[in-house]
Scaffold this motif. Sequence first.
Motif, short mmCIF file in Angstrom:
data_model
loop_
_atom_site.label_atom_id
_atom_site.label_comp_id
_atom_site.label_asym_id
_atom_site.label_seq_id
_atom_site.Cartn_x
_atom_site.Cartn_y
_atom_site.Cartn_z
N ARG A 135 0.81 -1.22 0.00
CA ARG A 135 0.00 0.00 0.00
C ARG A 135 0.84 1.26 0.00
N CYS A 136 1.92 1.32 0.76
CA CYS A 136 2.74 2.52 0.79
C CYS A 136 4.12 2.20 1.35
N ILE A 137 5.14 2.71 0.71
CA ILE A 137 6.50 2.53 1.19
C ILE A 137 6.96 3.77 1.95
N GLY A 138 6.29 4.89 1.71
CA GLY A 138 6.59 6.12 2.44
C GLY A 138 7.63 7.00 1.78
N THR A 139 7.82 6.81 0.49
CA THR A 139 8.78 7.64 -0.26
C THR A 139 8.06 8.24 -1.46
N CYS A 140 6.96 8.90 -1.21
CA CYS A 140 6.08 9.41 -2.26
C CYS A 140 6.80 10.36 -3.23
N GLY A 141 7.77 11.10 -2.74
CA GLY A 141 8.49 12.04 -3.60
C GLY A 141 9.33 11.35 -4.67
N MET A 142 9.53 10.04 -4.53
CA MET A 142 10.33 9.28 -5.51
C MET A 142 9.45 8.39 -6.39
N ALA A 143 8.16 8.61 -6.40
CA ALA A 143 7.22 7.75 -7.11
C ALA A 143 7.52 7.67 -8.61
N PRO A 144 7.27 6.51 -9.19
CA PRO A 144 6.85 5.24 -8.59
C PRO A 144 8.05 4.52 -7.95
N VAL A 145 7.76 3.83 -6.87
CA VAL A 145 8.80 3.21 -6.07
C VAL A 145 8.58 1.71 -5.98
N MET A 146 9.70 0.99 -5.98
CA MET A 146 9.66 -0.43 -5.66
C MET A 146 10.85 -0.73 -4.77
N MET A 147 10.74 -1.80 -4.02
CA MET A 147 11.83 -2.23 -3.16
C MET A 147 12.18 -3.66 -3.53
N ILE A 148 13.45 -3.97 -3.46
CA ILE A 148 13.88 -5.37 -3.51
C ILE A 148 14.60 -5.59 -2.20
N ASP A 149 14.02 -6.46 -1.40
CA ASP A 149 14.46 -6.67 -0.03
C ASP A 149 14.38 -5.33 0.69
N ASP A 150 15.51 -4.77 1.14
CA ASP A 150 15.48 -3.49 1.86
C ASP A 150 15.96 -2.32 1.00
N LYS A 151 16.25 -2.56 -0.27
CA LYS A 151 16.78 -1.51 -1.14
C LYS A 151 15.62 -0.85 -1.91
N VAL A 152 15.56 0.47 -1.81
CA VAL A 152 14.50 1.24 -2.46
C VAL A 152 14.97 1.71 -3.84
N TYR A 168 20.41 -8.61 -9.73
CA TYR A 168 20.17 -9.60 -8.68
C TYR A 168 20.46 -11.01 -9.18
N ARG A 169 20.19 -11.28 -10.43
CA ARG A 169 20.51 -12.60 -10.99
C ARG A 169 22.03 -12.81 -11.02
N ARG A 170 22.77 -11.77 -11.38
CA ARG A 170 24.24 -11.88 -11.41
C ARG A 170 24.81 -12.13 -10.03
N LYS A 171 24.24 -11.51 -9.02
CA LYS A 171 24.68 -11.74 -7.64
C LYS A 171 24.55 -13.21 -7.27
N GLU A 172 23.51 -13.85 -7.75
CA GLU A 172 23.28 -15.26 -7.45
C GLU A 172 24.32 -16.15 -8.11
#
Length: 175
Positions: A135-152, A168-172
């Motif tokens: 519902r909300c990540i709390g970073t509306c000024g950066m919209a649209p936002v997605m997170m992968i794990d803890d990285k915004v 992320y695939r390369r990291k694996e």
Amino acid sequence: MTKPQAIDVMEPTNENLPREKFEELEAFINSLPTTKSALIEILHKAQNIFGYLPRDVQLFIARKLGISGAEVFGVVSFYSYFTTKPRGKHTISVCMGTACFVKGADKIMERLKEKLGIESNEITPDGLFGLKDVRCIGTCGMAPVMMIDDKVFGRVREEDLDTILESYRRKEIQV
């Protein structure tokens, strides 16, 4: 009328869950000075150990604490932090709050579903990614936002998704 079955608390009913993880959870529970009012703390630890809270883990906790499985499930199902389904190694959360939605988060979500071949609240067949809308990540000024794990990731565009996912695939592969 059937007789109650004797159940070994240490014996999981699902053989896919490693016994060592149950032993780790039991050691944690046994280390607590008291288990009274410790259910949420124990559930957090269990989810950390197993990655999710399947039925067998919930029943194990119930038996160890001497409470009903329904009581444990009631807490698990009430709090959105807890999950009864496996999560991907990396959780992708797409913000669907008003600011993000207006800026195209729905298109980002649809493109991710297409690229990953899954729907929201599913994991990829290789277990690498889980996808969910929030519902909300709390970073509306950066919209649209997605997170992968803890990285915004802010101001995400559809054309950014391949690069982000590939990193992320390369990291694996390197691990």
